[in-house]
Write a protein that holds these residues in place. Sequence first.
Motif, PDB file in Angstrom:
ATOM      1  N   GLN A  30       0.838  -1.206   0.000  1.00  0.00           N
ATOM      2  CA  GLN A  30       0.000   0.000   0.000  1.00  0.00           C
ATOM      3  C   GLN A  30       0.870   1.251   0.000  1.00  0.00           C
ATOM      4  O   GLN A  30       0.622   2.191  -0.758  1.00  0.00           O
ATOM      5  N   VAL A  31       1.898   1.243   0.859  1.00  0.00           N
ATOM      6  CA  VAL A  31       2.769   2.430   0.922  1.00  0.00           C
ATOM      7  C   VAL A  31       3.459   2.624  -0.420  1.00  0.00           C
ATOM      8  O   VAL A  31       3.497   3.725  -0.965  1.00  0.00           O
ATOM      9  N   GLU A  32       3.992   1.522  -0.970  1.00  0.00           N
ATOM     10  CA  GLU A  32       4.722   1.632  -2.237  1.00  0.00           C
ATOM     11  C   GLU A  32       3.823   2.166  -3.355  1.00  0.00           C
ATOM     12  O   GLU A  32       4.256   2.941  -4.186  1.00  0.00           O
ATOM     13  N   SER A  33       2.552   1.733  -3.353  1.00  0.00           N
ATOM     14  CA  SER A  33       1.699   2.177  -4.469  1.00  0.00           C
ATOM     15  C   SER A  33       1.426   3.679  -4.344  1.00  0.00           C
ATOM     16  O   SER A  33       1.400   4.395  -5.346  1.00  0.00           O
ATOM     17  N   ILE A  34       1.241   4.159  -3.094  1.00  0.00           N
ATOM     18  CA  ILE A  34       1.057   5.615  -2.928  1.00  0.00           C
ATOM     19  C   ILE A  34       2.333   6.324  -3.379  1.00  0.00           C
ATOM     20  O   ILE A  34       2.293   7.333  -4.082  1.00  0.00           O
ATOM     21  N   ARG A  35       3.471   5.761  -2.994  1.00  0.00           N
ATOM     22  CA  ARG A  35       4.762   6.376  -3.314  1.00  0.00           C
ATOM     23  C   ARG A  35       4.955   6.452  -4.832  1.00  0.00           C
ATOM     24  O   ARG A  35       5.492   7.433  -5.352  1.00  0.00           O
ATOM     25  N   GLN A  36       4.520   5.405  -5.532  1.00  0.00           N
ATOM     26  CA  GLN A  36       4.639   5.424  -7.001  1.00  0.00           C
ATOM     27  C   GLN A  36       3.928   6.635  -7.579  1.00  0.00           C
ATOM     28  O   GLN A  36       4.464   7.371  -8.405  1.00  0.00           O
ATOM     29  N   GLY A  37       2.679   6.833  -7.105  1.00  0.00           N
ATOM     30  CA  GLY A  37       1.909   7.980  -7.594  1.00  0.00           C
ATOM     31  C   GLY A  37       2.617   9.284  -7.275  1.00  0.00           C
ATOM     32  O   GLY A  37       2.666  10.216  -8.093  1.00  0.00           O
TER      33      GLY A  37
ATOM     34  N   SER B 202      15.090   5.375  -4.700  1.00  0.00           N
ATOM     35  CA  SER B 202      15.899   4.312  -4.099  1.00  0.00           C
ATOM     36  C   SER B 202      16.053   4.532  -2.589  1.00  0.00           C
ATOM     37  O   SER B 202      16.037   3.574  -1.828  1.00  0.00           O
ATOM     38  N   LEU B 203      16.177   5.778  -2.164  1.00  0.00           N
ATOM     39  CA  LEU B 203      16.349   6.010  -0.719  1.00  0.00           C
ATOM     40  C   LEU B 203      15.097   5.645   0.063  1.00  0.00           C
ATOM     41  O   LEU B 203      15.169   5.049   1.130  1.00  0.00           O
ATOM     42  N   HIS B 204      13.918   6.017  -0.481  1.00  0.00           N
ATOM     43  CA  HIS B 204      12.680   5.696   0.246  1.00  0.00           C
ATOM     44  C   HIS B 204      12.470   4.189   0.291  1.00  0.00           C
ATOM     45  O   HIS B 204      12.057   3.629   1.309  1.00  0.00           O
ATOM     46  N   GLN B 205      12.779   3.523  -0.836  1.00  0.00           N
ATOM     47  CA  GLN B 205      12.576   2.075  -0.894  1.00  0.00           C
ATOM     48  C   GLN B 205      13.426   1.378   0.167  1.00  0.00           C
ATOM     49  O   GLN B 205      12.931   0.534   0.912  1.00  0.00           O
ATOM     50  N   ALA B 206      14.692   1.781   0.232  1.00  0.00           N
ATOM     51  CA  ALA B 206      15.594   1.157   1.194  1.00  0.00           C
ATOM     52  C   ALA B 206      15.103   1.399   2.618  1.00  0.00           C
ATOM     53  O   ALA B 206      15.139   0.500   3.465  1.00  0.00           O
ATOM     54  N   LEU B 207      14.625   2.605   2.866  1.00  0.00           N
ATOM     55  CA  LEU B 207      14.162   2.957   4.214  1.00  0.00           C
ATOM     56  C   LEU B 207      12.948   2.111   4.593  1.00  0.00           C
ATOM     57  O   LEU B 207      12.895   1.513   5.671  1.00  0.00           O
ATOM     58  N   LEU B 208      11.986   2.044   3.688  1.00  0.00           N
ATOM     59  CA  LEU B 208      10.761   1.291   3.984  1.00  0.00           C
ATOM     60  C   LEU B 208      11.090  -0.185   4.174  1.00  0.00           C
ATOM     61  O   LEU B 208      10.620  -0.835   5.115  1.00  0.00           O
ATOM     62  N   HIS B 209      11.929  -0.716   3.276  1.00  0.00           N
ATOM     63  CA  HIS B 209      12.292  -2.131   3.340  1.00  0.00           C
ATOM     64  C   HIS B 209      12.897  -2.449   4.693  1.00  0.00           C
ATOM     65  O   HIS B 209      12.529  -3.428   5.348  1.00  0.00           O
TER      66      HIS B 209
END
Length: 1571
Positions: free
Chosen positions: A556-563, A1087-1094
């Motif tokens: 869910q977070v990733e899909s919002i982030r994509q937008g 890439s920074l947000h992805q790493a943080l969320l992961h």
Amino acid sequence: MAKLGGSAGQAGAERGAEAAPGAWSCPAGLRPRSAPLPPRVGPMDALCGSGELGSKFWDSNLSLHTDNPDLTPCFQNSLLAWAPCIYLWAALPCYLLYLRHHHRGYIILSHLSRLKTALGVLLWCVSWADLFYSFHDLVHGWAPAPIFFVTPLVVGITMLLATLLIQHERLRGVQSSGVLIIFWFLCVLCAIVPFRSKILLAMAEGRVSDPFRFTTFYIYFALVLSALILSCFREKPPFFSPKNVDPNPCPEASAGFLSRLSFWWFTNMAILGYRRPLEEKDLWSLNEEDTSQMVVQRLLEAWKKQQRQAARHKTEVAFGNKVSGEDDVLLGGQARPQEPSFLKAMVVTFGPTLLISSCFNLIQDLLSFVNPQLLSILIKFISNPSAPTWWGFMVAGLMFVCSVMQTVILNQYYYYIFVMGLRLRTAIIGVIYKKALVITNSVKRESTVGEIVNLMSVDAQRFMDLAPYLNLLWAAPLQISLAIYFLWQNLGPSVLAGVALLVLLIPLNGAVAMKLRAFQVEQMKLKDSRIKLMSEILSGIKVLKLYAWEPSFSEQVESIRQGELRLLRKATYLHAISSFIWICTPFLVTLITLGVYVSVDRKNVLDAEKAFVSLTLFNILKVPLNMLSQLISNIAQTSVSLKRIQHFLSQDELDNECVERKTIPPGYAITVDNGTFTWAQDLPPILHSLDIQVTKGALVAVVGPVGCGKSSLVSALLGEMEKLEGKVYVKGSVAYVPQQAWIQNATLQENVLFGQALDPKRYQQTLEACALVADLEVLPGGDQTEIGEKGINLSGGQRQRISLARAVYSDADIFLLDDPLSAVDSHVAKHIFDQVIGPEGVLARKTRVLVTHGISFLPQMDFIIVLADGQVSEAGSYPALLQHNGPFAEFIRNYAPDEDERHPEASKTALEDAGDEEVLLIEDTLSNHTDLTDNEPITYEVQKQFMRQMSTMSSEGEGPGWSVSRRRLGPAEKVTPPTETKANGTLIQEEKAEMGTIKMSVFWDYTKAMGLCTMLFICLLNMGQSAASIGANIWLSAWTNEAVVDGQQNNTTLRLGVYASLGMLQGLLVMLSAFLMAVGGVQAARSLHQALLHNKMRSPQSFFDTTPSGRILNRFSKDIYVIDEVLAPTIQVLLGVFFNSVSTLVVIVTSTPVFAVVILPLAALYIYVQRFYVATSRQLKRLESVSRSPIYSHFSETVTGASVIRAYGRTQDFVAISHAKVDINQKSCYAYIISNRWLGIRVEFVGTCVVLFAAFFAVTGRSSLSPGLVGLSVSYALQVTFALNWMVRMMSDLESNIVAVERVKEYTKTETEAPWVVEGSRPPEGWPLHGKVEFRNYSVRYRPGLDLVLKNLSLCVHGGEKVGIVGRTGAGKSSMTLCLFRILEAAEGEILIDSLNVADIGLHDLRSQLTIIPQDPILFSGTLRMNLDPYGNYSEEDMWQALELSHLRTFVSSQPAGLDFQCSEGGENLSVGQRQLVCLARALLRKSRILVLDEATAAIDLETDDLIQATIRTQFETCTVLTIAHRLNTIMDYTRVLVLDKGTIAEFDSPTNLIAARGIFYGMAKDAGLA
């Protein structure tokens, strides 16, 4: 001032028979006229004496066209002598007015003051000596010119005025007078000319022609020079000024005039910041007029006035007494009710400061047009070889003076405007805070805490950001019209072509800005929803882990982030286009204007003067045009903020009158007559027609099923609900214990005292009564232990007891207790009832209203009120109600224990072993035992959001400000496990402000995230753009030097063509670099947000226990925002400015190579200043960020606990605390503003020197230079000031913003838990088949370095067994269930489920096969369907079936949306009981073989509890059930009961056997009335 007596070259009347009376000697350099022309005598000439040899007022042959210039004696004696006097008299009225309003106490007469006064008197005497000498001449028959009477008189009176002013200032407490410094400076300046002239004349004549006036003049000169020097020293501070108790007062107040102009008084801090990183204690205190106390008060008064006017207007309109029919027609029908205007209130409050800043702005704008005119004169001078050399030096000098004045004035302007912005923000924060304490619940419902905090952080900040642009509203049109006027003079009508293009570009810029604005709004929405989701994930992270739901929420977070990134990419491309327009505009305008100019008429020759002066003017024009679009978008944003703030401030406030506190029928403490109450006007009433009387000193119980309005009744008595009808009387002070304890982030003692003075005896008694003594022994710092945000490091029971202790200590008359006993174990509840609430307790003589579900206490009540559906169904004493045989009596017979147990003697068993009782807490509290966090009452979950949203907004907000002494922990912030900090009782380490310079590795990290090639290309493109720009200008310079043949230049077409193509190339390169930057920036952001969320989704639970949610959320909001939207543009601008500055130096050095000599010293000075500034400002910025979060944390804490704060009457104290927190933040803000001004003045001075030397060397080398090159070099130099200033600012901005990368990186590297799925060892399909659970020698600790919580447990639970787990608080009950889910990993030993070691399989494989109904029912905002089944694995029927079994079906089917019913944040719109039932429904859906119940029914009334227990018995018949129980009656029919004690197994057998054994379990059952 020319001494207004003997003036320059004036020789005085010569005494000599041959000279006519009043004759003037001929000044040197003036040839006597051969034939007398009939003179046209002007008024000034007449003053100076007429006749053949009278002095003329002005003579250009003497003053201009000569190599040895001088002014005529008449000019020196009149205008030059009067100039300072005119200034002083002009400034006098304003200055006196200012002094009237600024009285600082008088200054004792010092030697300095005496000396100044003596000089003034002497000057007066000298002037009058001159005057009397003129009379003496008159008497002796020589008739001096009238000027000899006028000037000494004027000067004499002015000197007298100056002397009086010195004394007047002393009495008003002025330590350093700007007005007089300028006056003495002008006197000296104007006296320099006569000083030179008189000596030249005497040398030419070989004698002094008028010895008396000659002597008085030099005495005068010496005196004014001394006066100037003395006026630069400042006086002692005023005598009666409030003695500075201040340990660190701001040096500004006592700084001298020159120190203030140059911000020299800041230098000490700059040096200190350079030597070592600044800390909070180094910051100066605020000036009184900047403190919250003052500023907020002023705005509040203005706002209240607005409200009163609006109210008056409303009544007038209502009565129609003022609005006559005639007006109606004019107003177009009905007069609209007038809204109170917040804008007007702000204008009234801050208007005067704005006005002062506008004056500075006006002067600076006018000055900016002087340099182009001087450039034009300079180029003319270069083109004219016969012009005297001193002209050139004069122009260079004037350029320098003009630039210095611009610098000084501009920085004063910025100082005023930024300080005004700061005050604006302070005032708005204060006003919103005060309002938030009094809003009604319906308003609170409309606007979540996050939104209110947003008003405070985002919207208030918007006003601060708008302040610097405000004056553009009038300044931009002024600058544009002046620039066009001068351009017209230069190039004639062709300028219109360029202007037309500018005008056409405005809508284009506007369109881009609007589009950007639209993207921004969309992006904000997405960002808000992402942050909201993140904050819910963080508050419910434990539930996500227990249910293995992380992937679903990650997606869910990733899909919002994509937008969000999609929009971001679009916005950055738009930015690239707008920067292309921005770079090309000035160029295109120049191109079109010059093109039209040379094409219109072959005779139009483009010379250096026209080209470069126009270029400079276009550069000036560029700024307001660019700023206008910025201004428009800023105003648009701020107007939205203004509406929101005004709307919030106009909301309804709680009616203080709704509860009568003065009168009441005698003998009663509380009465309600026919009271009907609602939470909001638009909602149906919750309580209706209540009639309640409570006598003084009575103990009253309020009972009833879930949702019948018990808590609402307490709120109504507090005045928190809206009263529709009836009367409420409450006599005396009130103490209130809410159902969900509200705990401040302060020490335990501060929480109990709650602002009252410490009375050790009463305090000790309170702690004992509330069973807190045992806890204090265990807490690391005793009662000085700091309690985390919302009581995170306490168990639910401890929080409730502290909340109760606060009430007990307050010693109020009336106690409203909203179910304080539900969160504590049954034996503790009994102790509290006996010691505090009951007939024998501490509060025995007070009036007590207790909401409760506990039946065992009812027999001891004086009076019982039974509520059903918001009405009193029955009321009376316990025996009376039983006889009445109503629903209450029936309920009691069903649920109460055996008759004989109904009146338990005040059994002491519970506390026989008090020591033992809560030693258990030891492991807990130290380890911030998860028990504790589990126990967190529900709405706390909700309220976690606060912090969250808060820190989201807080600009660089650091985690909540823990009031711990700041210990530096090395370069990065570290969170240390609590045990290391046992000594001072802090649980959560303060987040550190970074120290010192940013490591290069951080820049490297960001560059890698963007892509190395991308970064390299961007630099190359920027270099190319600078090269193209230099090329274009050199080409222009060559064009202007081209020979003119027959009054026209040839090949203009070629010239224009090349110039145009070079310009287009510039634009293209800029656009390419901006596009690349956009691509790189988005890539880095992704890439920074992805790493943080992961990483965060995989962090172990212990990380979330020791890290405040606000701090983690800050990474996701503020830091990610910086990486998304701030870093890339900052780098882009920095590169642009850097190459711009370099190209300027290159151009100047190529045109005047001698300039290379001064480059080094100037560069050294620049780098030196910049090093000082960056070190200081970076740290100030960090301190500002760190001090900002506490404002918002405190605010959200206040809003959450508003009802408690009001109940105890602590509103004013909390306002004061908030003011103090804002002031701490202001201190660093203020210092930061000054640091920018300090830098501005110094860096711009370097720029001004560049201008001076460029012009100076141009003059010295004029023989070898073409006008084109001089134009090029000086016009570049005029831009350099701006570029240099921006470069330092951008470097510093980059440094403060790149910290975001560092902080995000740090959180991508924290340790993670075990893998979710281990591919090689997945459990077999359908595991676990039987549900057999086995612990073997199992030990566990919370975190490395802490004690074991469970020690060598060995037990086996067979498939399908029902096992109850009991034990005193902290025995390790919850820990045991957490181990099963591997939230805690084994220290030694193993757990087997169906003979499979759980440590060998992935966490998700394990957790998805177990089910838990946790202690805190946590729901996420979204549909009910999503809350039951986020993966969408189950069918509609399954869900309805589950709801049916969990007794929710009727509720859900009554909702129009059914399963799509929207749960609000944290499930706020369901009662606690209903949330618990939703959790049960989740468990029913999963139907796994092993079910864990963690005190799952603590918040539910007994009937519902029974239903649930029945459901569990039937539906989970074949499953293994482990239940942690507070209410022992729920587990009396279980197969076995496990009694834990201090982490070991004390007893394990069937309930009947254990009771027979008379061990620990028997004691507990006896307390609960079951044995």
